[in-house]
Design a protein around this motif. Structure first.
Motif, short mmCIF file in Angstrom:
data_model
loop_
_atom_site.label_atom_id
_atom_site.label_comp_id
_atom_site.label_asym_id
_atom_site.label_seq_id
_atom_site.Cartn_x
_atom_site.Cartn_y
_atom_site.Cartn_z
N ASN A 145 0.81 -1.21 0.00
CA ASN A 145 0.00 0.00 0.00
C ASN A 145 0.85 1.27 0.00
O ASN A 145 0.29 2.37 -0.05
CB ASN A 145 -0.94 0.01 1.21
CG ASN A 145 -2.05 1.04 1.07
OD1 ASN A 145 -2.65 1.18 0.00
ND2 ASN A 145 -2.33 1.76 2.13
N PRO A 147 2.79 4.22 -1.53
CA PRO A 147 2.76 4.83 -2.86
C PRO A 147 4.14 5.05 -3.47
O PRO A 147 4.27 5.14 -4.70
CB PRO A 147 2.06 6.17 -2.61
CG PRO A 147 2.38 6.49 -1.18
CD PRO A 147 2.44 5.17 -0.47
N HIS A 178 -4.59 0.15 -4.76
CA HIS A 178 -4.68 1.19 -3.72
C HIS A 178 -6.14 1.59 -3.48
O HIS A 178 -6.56 1.79 -2.34
CB HIS A 178 -3.85 2.40 -4.13
CG HIS A 178 -2.38 2.12 -4.18
ND1 HIS A 178 -1.62 1.90 -3.06
CD2 HIS A 178 -1.54 1.99 -5.24
CE1 HIS A 178 -0.37 1.67 -3.41
NE2 HIS A 178 -0.29 1.72 -4.72
N LYS A 182 -8.22 0.70 0.02
CA LYS A 182 -8.87 1.79 0.75
C LYS A 182 -10.32 1.44 1.03
O LYS A 182 -10.83 1.62 2.14
CB LYS A 182 -8.79 3.08 -0.05
CG LYS A 182 -9.34 4.30 0.66
CD LYS A 182 -9.15 5.56 -0.18
CE LYS A 182 -9.69 6.79 0.53
NZ LYS A 182 -9.51 8.02 -0.30
#
Length: 201
Positions: A145, A147, A178, A182
């Motif tokens: 996760n 970035p 991602h 979320k």
């Protein structure tokens, strides 16, 4: 990334090999460690099936731990473990990789050096997060996760005794992961609130 750093990496991760047809992302973490996180495992598997990751497999140009190291891991190898039953050969392979990177002249940060709990080692020059395949499902999800930076999972494989090969998997999470993660965390939070409300009532 400058040419010199790129050449050093190619010397270390010397040969890219194709993923086997039956490869599953569950090989990159220990599914037996946290049975309470089955939903996370199902989620990660579904993301893998849907193609939310780019995964590349490389052979590592480093030596394996000696048999004596496997029987009696050094203090440095033990320090890399999150729990005592992690396989010595795999964690020892990670330890050897860290030593090789340092011999190439690059810093490697470890626990106690402001490294997040889900990363066993971090190479600032390469922006590379490294952990062994003995990690937990929560650990690999946190890594995937992030970035920024690259993800490297170290393991050891072989079909015959004393024929093990040190292997590195480089993983890139696509934007779809991602977003899905979320949403997954939001749904999990809602479910937890529902359960806590029922306990209070």
């Amino acid at each position: 990334m400058n040419v010199n750093i790129n050449q050093k990496r190619k010397q270390l991760f010397c040969n890219e090999v194709a993923l086997p047809n039956n490869f599953n992302i569950a090989e990159l973490y220990n599914s037996n460690r946290e049975k309470a996180f089955m939903y996370e495992m199902f989620f990660l598997d579904e993301c893998f099936v849907r193609g939310f990751f780019d995964i590349h497999k490389f052979e590592i140009n480093t030596v394996l731990p000696s048999e004596s190291e496997q029987r009696r891991p050094s203090w440095e190898v033990m320090r890399l473990k999150e729990y005592s039953r992690e396989k010595n050969l795999i964690v020892g392979t990670l330890w050897n990789l860290i030593q090789e990177i340092r011999q190439y002249g690059f810093d490697v940060l470890q626990d106690g050096d402001s490294v997040p709990w889900y990363v066993r080692a971090y190479v600032p020059a390469w922006k590379l997060m490294v952990s062994p395949s003995t990690q937990s499902i929560r650990g690999i999800l946190h890594m995937l996760n992030q970035p920024d930076g690259e993800i490297c999972i170290v393991t050891c494989e072989g079909y015959y005794e004393n024929d093990e090969k040190p292997i590195a998997y480089f993983i890139e999470s696509k934007p779809q992961f991602h977003k899905a993660y979320k949403d997954f965390l939001k749904e999990k939070e809602i479910e937890m609130k529902k359960h806590s409300s029922s306990w209070i009532l």
